[in-house]
Design a protein around this motif. Sequence first.
Motif, short mmCIF file in Angstrom:
data_model
loop_
_atom_site.label_atom_id
_atom_site.label_comp_id
_atom_site.label_asym_id
_atom_site.label_seq_id
_atom_site.Cartn_x
_atom_site.Cartn_y
_atom_site.Cartn_z
N ILE A 8 0.84 -1.21 0.00
CA ILE A 8 0.00 0.00 0.00
C ILE A 8 0.87 1.26 0.00
O ILE A 8 0.63 2.19 -0.77
CB ILE A 8 -0.96 0.00 1.21
N VAL A 9 1.88 1.30 0.85
CA VAL A 9 2.75 2.48 0.94
C VAL A 9 3.47 2.72 -0.38
O VAL A 9 3.56 3.85 -0.86
CB VAL A 9 3.75 2.33 2.11
N GLU A 10 3.97 1.66 -1.00
CA GLU A 10 4.73 1.81 -2.24
C GLU A 10 3.87 2.25 -3.42
O GLU A 10 4.39 2.75 -4.40
CB GLU A 10 5.47 0.53 -2.55
N GLN A 11 2.56 2.10 -3.33
CA GLN A 11 1.68 2.57 -4.39
C GLN A 11 1.64 4.10 -4.44
O GLN A 11 1.41 4.68 -5.49
CB GLN A 11 0.26 2.01 -4.22
N ASP A 17 12.75 3.28 -2.89
CA ASP A 17 13.99 2.69 -2.36
C ASP A 17 14.45 3.34 -1.06
O ASP A 17 15.31 2.81 -0.38
CB ASP A 17 15.10 2.79 -3.41
N GLU A 18 13.85 4.47 -0.67
CA GLU A 18 14.25 5.15 0.56
C GLU A 18 13.29 4.89 1.72
O GLU A 18 13.46 5.45 2.79
CB GLU A 18 14.35 6.66 0.31
N ILE A 19 12.31 4.03 1.53
CA ILE A 19 11.34 3.73 2.58
C ILE A 19 11.95 2.71 3.55
O ILE A 19 12.54 1.73 3.12
CB ILE A 19 10.03 3.16 1.99
N GLU A 20 11.79 2.97 4.84
CA GLU A 20 12.25 2.04 5.87
C GLU A 20 11.08 1.63 6.74
O GLU A 20 10.16 2.41 6.96
CB GLU A 20 13.32 2.70 6.74
N TYR A 21 11.13 0.39 7.22
CA TYR A 21 10.07 -0.13 8.08
C TYR A 21 10.70 -0.64 9.37
O TYR A 21 11.65 -1.42 9.33
CB TYR A 21 9.33 -1.28 7.39
N LYS A 22 10.18 -0.20 10.50
CA LYS A 22 10.62 -0.70 11.81
C LYS A 22 9.46 -1.45 12.42
O LYS A 22 8.35 -0.93 12.51
CB LYS A 22 11.03 0.45 12.72
N VAL A 23 9.70 -2.68 12.85
CA VAL A 23 8.65 -3.51 13.45
C VAL A 23 9.04 -3.83 14.88
O VAL A 23 10.13 -4.36 15.13
CB VAL A 23 8.45 -4.81 12.64
N THR A 33 6.41 1.07 12.13
CA THR A 33 6.71 2.47 11.86
C THR A 33 7.25 2.57 10.45
O THR A 33 8.23 1.91 10.10
CB THR A 33 7.76 3.02 12.86
N VAL A 34 6.60 3.39 9.63
CA VAL A 34 7.01 3.61 8.25
C VAL A 34 7.77 4.93 8.21
O VAL A 34 7.23 5.97 8.55
CB VAL A 34 5.79 3.67 7.31
N LEU A 35 9.04 4.87 7.82
CA LEU A 35 9.87 6.07 7.73
C LEU A 35 9.99 6.47 6.26
O LEU A 35 10.47 5.70 5.44
CB LEU A 35 11.25 5.81 8.32
N LEU A 36 9.53 7.69 5.95
CA LEU A 36 9.48 8.16 4.57
C LEU A 36 10.30 9.42 4.37
O LEU A 36 10.56 10.15 5.32
CB LEU A 36 8.03 8.50 4.19
N GLU A 76 8.45 10.99 9.26
CA GLU A 76 9.45 11.50 8.32
C GLU A 76 10.83 11.00 8.72
O GLU A 76 11.18 10.98 9.90
CB GLU A 76 9.42 13.02 8.33
N LYS A 77 11.59 10.60 7.72
CA LYS A 77 12.94 10.11 7.97
C LYS A 77 13.84 11.28 8.37
O LYS A 77 13.82 12.33 7.72
CB LYS A 77 13.50 9.45 6.71
N ALA A 78 14.61 11.12 9.42
CA ALA A 78 15.45 12.21 9.93
C ALA A 78 16.71 12.36 9.12
O ALA A 78 17.19 11.54 8.46
CB ALA A 78 15.80 11.96 11.38
#
Length: 78
Positions: A8-11, A17-23, A33-36, A76-78
């Motif tokens: 869903i997020v990638e749509q 390629d810069e999206i990070e996911y923390k579980v 947590t989705v870091l964009l 937001e990604k820091a």
Amino acid sequence: MLELIKYIVEQFADKKDEIEYKVEETDNAIEVTVLLDASDMGKVIGKQGKIAKAMRTIVRCATPRDSKKYVIEIEEKA
């Protein structure tokens, strides 16, 4: 369920390629947590948070009753 969130997020995100996911798993919930990138924040959250709310609803409905609840945070990604 993480694959559904990623899909869903990638749509909506341009910089996939810069999206990070923390579980993080707690006693009764799984926190994702989705870091964009800053430029993708508005696209993924949507006007008045409608896309984010819809994504949370889809994940809640797809989660089996006897499993842990999913909590999705978009940051937001820091």
